[in-house]
Design a protein around this motif. Structure first.
Motif, short mmCIF file in Angstrom:
data_model
loop_
_atom_site.label_atom_id
_atom_site.label_comp_id
_atom_site.label_asym_id
_atom_site.label_seq_id
_atom_site.Cartn_x
_atom_site.Cartn_y
_atom_site.Cartn_z
N UNK A 4 2.55 4.57 -6.37
CA UNK A 4 1.71 5.29 -7.32
C UNK A 4 0.28 5.28 -6.79
N UNK A 5 0.01 6.21 -5.88
CA UNK A 5 -1.26 6.11 -5.14
C UNK A 5 -2.49 6.27 -6.02
N UNK A 6 -2.35 7.06 -7.10
CA UNK A 6 -3.55 7.31 -7.91
C UNK A 6 -4.07 6.04 -8.56
N UNK A 7 -3.16 5.29 -9.18
CA UNK A 7 -3.64 4.08 -9.86
C UNK A 7 -4.04 3.03 -8.82
N UNK A 8 -3.31 2.97 -7.70
CA UNK A 8 -3.66 1.99 -6.66
C UNK A 8 -5.05 2.28 -6.10
N UNK A 9 -5.30 3.54 -5.82
CA UNK A 9 -6.58 3.88 -5.17
C UNK A 9 -7.75 3.68 -6.12
N UNK A 111 -16.70 11.52 -1.27
CA UNK A 111 -16.64 10.47 -0.24
C UNK A 111 -16.05 9.19 -0.83
N UNK A 112 -16.44 8.89 -2.07
CA UNK A 112 -15.91 7.67 -2.68
C UNK A 112 -14.41 7.76 -2.89
N UNK A 113 -13.92 8.97 -3.15
CA UNK A 113 -12.48 9.11 -3.38
C UNK A 113 -11.68 8.83 -2.11
N UNK A 114 -12.35 8.81 -0.97
CA UNK A 114 -11.65 8.54 0.29
C UNK A 114 -11.64 7.06 0.64
N UNK A 115 -12.29 6.25 -0.19
CA UNK A 115 -12.28 4.81 0.07
C UNK A 115 -13.07 4.42 1.30
N UNK A 116 -14.13 5.17 1.59
CA UNK A 116 -14.95 4.83 2.76
C UNK A 116 -15.82 3.63 2.41
N UNK A 117 -15.96 2.72 3.37
CA UNK A 117 -16.59 1.44 3.03
C UNK A 117 -18.10 1.47 3.23
N UNK A 118 -18.75 2.48 2.67
CA UNK A 118 -20.20 2.56 2.77
C UNK A 118 -20.86 1.55 1.84
N UNK A 119 -22.02 1.08 2.25
CA UNK A 119 -22.83 0.23 1.39
C UNK A 119 -23.72 1.15 0.56
N UNK A 595 -5.71 14.62 -3.94
CA UNK A 595 -5.03 14.76 -5.23
C UNK A 595 -3.50 14.74 -5.04
N UNK A 596 -3.03 15.46 -4.02
CA UNK A 596 -1.58 15.61 -3.84
C UNK A 596 -0.96 14.43 -3.10
N UNK A 597 -1.66 13.96 -2.05
CA UNK A 597 -1.05 12.96 -1.17
C UNK A 597 -1.72 11.59 -1.25
N UNK A 598 -2.95 11.56 -1.75
CA UNK A 598 -3.68 10.29 -1.80
C UNK A 598 -4.63 10.14 -0.63
N UNK A 599 -5.63 9.28 -0.85
CA UNK A 599 -6.67 9.07 0.16
C UNK A 599 -6.11 8.40 1.42
N UNK A 600 -5.22 7.45 1.24
CA UNK A 600 -4.68 6.75 2.42
C UNK A 600 -3.94 7.71 3.34
N UNK A 706 -6.68 1.58 3.57
CA UNK A 706 -7.14 0.35 2.92
C UNK A 706 -6.55 0.09 1.53
N UNK A 707 -6.28 1.14 0.77
CA UNK A 707 -5.87 0.90 -0.63
C UNK A 707 -4.48 0.28 -0.71
N UNK A 708 -3.52 0.93 -0.08
CA UNK A 708 -2.13 0.47 -0.21
C UNK A 708 -1.95 -0.90 0.44
N UNK A 709 -2.70 -1.16 1.50
CA UNK A 709 -2.54 -2.46 2.16
C UNK A 709 -3.14 -3.57 1.30
N UNK A 710 -4.23 -3.28 0.59
CA UNK A 710 -4.76 -4.26 -0.37
C UNK A 710 -3.71 -4.55 -1.45
N UNK A 711 -3.15 -3.49 -1.97
CA UNK A 711 -2.17 -3.63 -3.06
C UNK A 711 -0.99 -4.48 -2.62
N UNK A 712 -0.46 -4.20 -1.43
CA UNK A 712 0.70 -4.93 -0.96
C UNK A 712 0.34 -6.38 -0.63
N UNK A 713 -0.85 -6.56 -0.03
CA UNK A 713 -1.27 -7.92 0.30
C UNK A 713 -1.38 -8.76 -0.97
#
Length: 800
Positions: A4-9, A111-119, A595-600, A706-713
């Motif tokens: 469920x990529x939307x809630x994970x992301x 950009x935030x929806x892509x999970x980019x690790x900007x400060x 939206x369709x496939x997820x940021x990852x 980054x999102x799915x790997x965090x979730x699985x970890x």
RNA sequence: GCCGGUGUGGCGAAAUGGUAGACGCCCGGGACUUAAAAUCCCGUGAGGUAACACUCGUACCGGUUCGAGUCCGGUCACCGGCACCA
């Protein structure tokens, strides 16, 4: 686990934000790493799929560096001054600041929806007065040091819009907007003396690690050439100075050419029998559009000056002087000696105007065409140079010229000074006032930033002046020097101004005492890795190197170069292999993909699409493969056996994959890094996988997805985020297998494969090869001439 | 014209001078299913064969090498940049 990529992301993006996971620390005792991507121009269209290619790539680098223990600075901001925003504001009667604000909000959420690790705490915006205060401050420093000056120079002028156009707005010599003729018109402009840095901008390329094509393009743009300036006497006494890269061909100079704008035409007004003709020619060439100038390239025009002739210093021969627009006032001295035997342009001109053509280097046929590539030839018809090589002749003639006071060696650059004025509203005001008594006076530092006045209309004026010229209240001021009446400069700075130093501001973005503190500038130092588009190589990249060198010279920054390493990504093309554009109808909106496939999936696909440095066509069909990969990872997570160390079966593959992924990220080979991770997953499904192996796999995949790997970890009991989880290490000795497949060739053609222990000796290898059935039949009846054994690789049997 | 880059299956692409086509898409076959989708397994450069064998194959021509997609010389095509810079 269901994907469920939307809630994970959204879950992980929120957690990263709440924990400020990507905050660059002001702890200057840890080793730093500064990764940078070009900050975007926030256009109304939002980001397109090209933007994330660069951002994701350095996001992967930044994430890997954090895991390797570095204090990482990976910032983002907005290069928000510029024409499209201004045009939108004019058309819709909205203040450009509001347009900018809306566009920035859209870009940021994308950009935030892509999970980019900007400060994001260090976000900057070039239109923010707290930012452009320092852009103006740097300009004043340049002015103070004599590197900013005002001069009249030809600009592109649309005869119908009555407006100055940027080069980009001139398409095929006509106005992009109305299609009318564009001519060159003299206008007073602020200039920056980048040419004073030409030499260092070339030479210091040796100090930095830029990909070759960037270095080459910068060198070509700066265009250094070595030659000589030679003084020709004239029959009227004045000396005519020319520049040539081929002083060795001086004996072949049969006429001279001056640019139409050459001041001698005025100087010789009374000596010239055909002054009027020369002036008419000058007027005609001034009115030539760019289009005509390039189209007419082959067909040389010109006027021979009557009443003045030049004298070739080397043989005393009198030769005619022409005026022709194939000689440019802006390069060299604005005049040349013409050597039709060895220069194509001179040859064409000589043929048309019946000038003599003399061969001075043997080897070609100068009656048929100019003999240009003659470096290996021998000098002839050249007096004391006869018999010398071209190289010897160059040296000899330069010595002769300086001994006789007729010339000297000289280096020239194609690079021109930077036109720094724009007659536009939406840019940084130039912080100078003009006083009748004192001239141009900088406004005092404590009055910075000089903000833009509120105006009713952002349209340029009829005569091409900036919209600010209509703002009398703002313009009229007092001279900071004498207190008398003064008028503000109404031109603004070009878009390149704010981007010429932005990477410094990220180091200390909220400082109101300096553009950044000396401590921050020292600690963050050079940008360790800067990735951006090739289209910025000759403008932004060069401009920012120039500014940085200037700041270095005045002691503001500690390094002479801003960027330690520069790489460049290829463009993302439409599925029809053409540049993405609205008019071609091949634009892909990244929002829909997320939206369709997820940021990852989006990130993986952008990195998997092909060679990072090359252009790649977007294929929405192929995205599925990356999505499937993630789903297979999720499925695999349900089948992980316990285990705290790698199993015997998978150990080699684990170490090889760690090595491959680690190295590929450093070498911009993101596509093969992902392929290696896919292969490892295939191995897992064959051999099974334990927890230790799967955790390593997740960590390697984390920078990419980054999102799915965090979730699985987390599901495997990892409490903290993976942001600073240690990057896996590999053991070189465990990357090699115990036995290797060795190909056996006969006369270079593959005949079989033998399996041998690693590093087995040559005799054993030969024996195994010769025992192979296919090899036996291939060499039957032939004599073995020799056998080449390449350890662990290949055996080639040469048989006749 | 000059500078830089590229040319490999149906497609995106891999390959320190050493088994060309890894990885993925598409497509075909099978398993599961009442069925379909999804998923899993197998196949997939071309010719050739019942199947093997075998032959050809990295834009084209030539060269170096035991061995060339890779190196060298030349040709063609496409992409990007510059363009009268003396």
């Amino acid at each position: 686990m269901k994907y469920d990529f939307k809630s994970i992301e959204s879950k992980w993006q929120k957690r990263w934000q709440d924990e400020k996971s990507f905050k660059a620390l002001d702890d200057y005792s840890t080793p730093k790493y500064y990764a940078l991507v070009e900050f975007p121009y926030p256009s109304g269209a939002g980001i397109h799929v090209g933007h994330p290619r660069s951002y994701t790539a350095l996001d992967i680098v930044a994430r890997k560096r954090r895991m390797q223990g570095y204090n990482v600075l990976y910032p983002m901001g907005w290069d928000a001054f510029g024409l499209p925003t201004e045009n939108f504001a004019i058309k819709n009667h909205i203040h450009p600041a509001i347009v900018t604000k809306n566009n920035v909000a859209r870009f940021k959420s994308q950009l935030q929806s892509l999970g980019l690790s900007f400060d994001w705490d260090r976000e900057i915006n070039t239109t923010d007065p707290g930012y452009f205060k320092w852009t103006q401050w740097i300009f004043l420093k340049l002015f103070e040091h004599g590197l900013a000056y005002k001069t009249t120079m030809p600009v592109n002028w649309c005869t119908s819009c009555k407006c100055v156009l940027a080069n980009e707005e001139v398409v095929n010599g006509v106005c992009e907007r109305c299609g009318s003729e564009v001519i060159r018109k003299e206008k007073s402009q602020w200039m920056l003396a980048i040419t004073k840095y030409a030499e260092r901008l070339i030479d210091d390329l040796d100090l930095v690690d830029y990909i070759d094509r960037v270095k080459i393009q910068q060198k070509n743009w700066i265009g250094r050439s070595t030659g000589a300036e030679v003084e020709f006497d004239t029959t009227k006494g004045d000396k005519l100075l020319i520049y040539t890269t081929r002083p060795d061909t001086l004996f072949g100079a049969t006429y001279m050419v001056m640019s139409p704008e050459h001041p001698y035409i005025e100087k010789w007004k009374n000596d010239l029998e055909n002054y009027d003709e020369a002036v008419a020619y000058r007027e005609a060439s001034a009115h030539k559009s760019d289009f005509e100038r390039t189209e007419m390239q082959k067909d040389k025009t010109g006027v021979m000056l009557k009443g003045v002739r030049a004298i070739n210093p080397v043989n005393g021969r009198e030769i005619p002087i022409f005026v022709s627009d194939y000689v440019l006032m802006s390069y060299g001295t604005g005049a040349i000696m013409a050597v039709p035997g060895h220069d194509t342009r001179d040859w064409e001109f000589a043929k048309k105007f019946g000038c003599p053509i003399i061969e001075v280097v043997k080897g070609g046929d100068v009656e048929k065409e100019a003999f240009v590539d003659c470096d290996t030839g021998v000098m002839v018809n050249s007096g004391f140079l006869d018999g010398m090589s071209v190289e010897q002749a160059k040296e000899a003639i330069i010595k002769w010229l300086s001994d006789n006071g007729k010339g000297h060696s000289k280096v020239n650059y194609k690079l021109r000074d930077w036109v720094f004025s724009r007659q536009r509203y939406w840019g940084e005001p130039i912080p100078l006032v003009y006083c009748e008594k004192c001239g141009w006076v900088p406004i005092p530092e404590d009055q910075l930033p000089l903000k833009l006045p509120e105006v009713d209309s952002y349209e340029p004026t009829d005569n091409g002046d900036s919209p600010l010229a209509k703002c009398e209240d703002w313009i009229n001021t007092t001279c900071p020097h004498c207190g008398g009446p003064a008028r503000r400069e109404t031109d603004t700075m070009p878009q390149w101004a704010g981007s010429s130093w932005y990477f410094l501001r990220y180091m200390d973005p909220h400082n109101d005492k300096a553009l950044a503190s000396p401590e921050a500038l020292k600690y963050w130092g050079m940008v360790d890795w800067y990735n951006g588009g090739m289209e910025h190589t000759t403008l932004h990249l060069l401009y920012s190197r120039f500014w940085h060198k200037f700041l270095y010279d005045i002691g503001v920054v500690p390094n002479p170069e801003p960027y330690a390493k520069r790489t460049s990504h290829g463009m993302i093309l439409g599925s029809n292999n053409e540049k993405m554009s609205k008019s071609r109808g091949n634009v892909v909106n990244p929002d829909e993909i997320v939206e369709t496939y997820g940021a990852d999936t989006m990130r993986l696909y952008e990195m998997f699409i092909g060679d990072f440095e090359k252009a790649a066509p977007w294929k929405t069909d192929s995205i599925k493969g990356c999505r499937r990969f993630i789903e297979r990872v999720c499925a695999m997570a349900d089948n992980v056996a316990p285990g705290d160390e790698y199993s015997k079966k998978n150990e080699g593959a684990m170490h090889r994959t760690i090595k491959k992924v680690s190295e590929d990220i450093e070498n911009l080979k993101f596509n093969t890094a992902i392929a290696a991770l896919m292969s490892l997953l295939n191995i897992f499904s064959e051999n099974g996988v334990n927890k230790a192996e799967f955790m390593t796999f997740l960590v390697l995949l984390n920078p990419f997805a980054p999102h799915i790997t965090e979730e699985l970890a987390e599901s495997f009991g990892v409490k903290d985020t993976l942001v600073r989880y240690p990057w896996p290490k590999y053991d070189e000795s465990k990357t090699v297998e115990e036995s290797v497949n060795i190909a056996v060739q006969v006369n270079g053609k593959l005949k079989g494969v033998v399996v041998l222990p690693l590093d087995c000796d040559e005799e054993q290898a030969k024996k195994a090869a010769l025992d192979d059935e296919k090899v036996k039949s291939a060499i039957e009846g032939k004599n073995i001439a020799k056998i080449i054994v390449v350890k662990n690789k290949i055996i080639n049997i040469v048989a006749k």
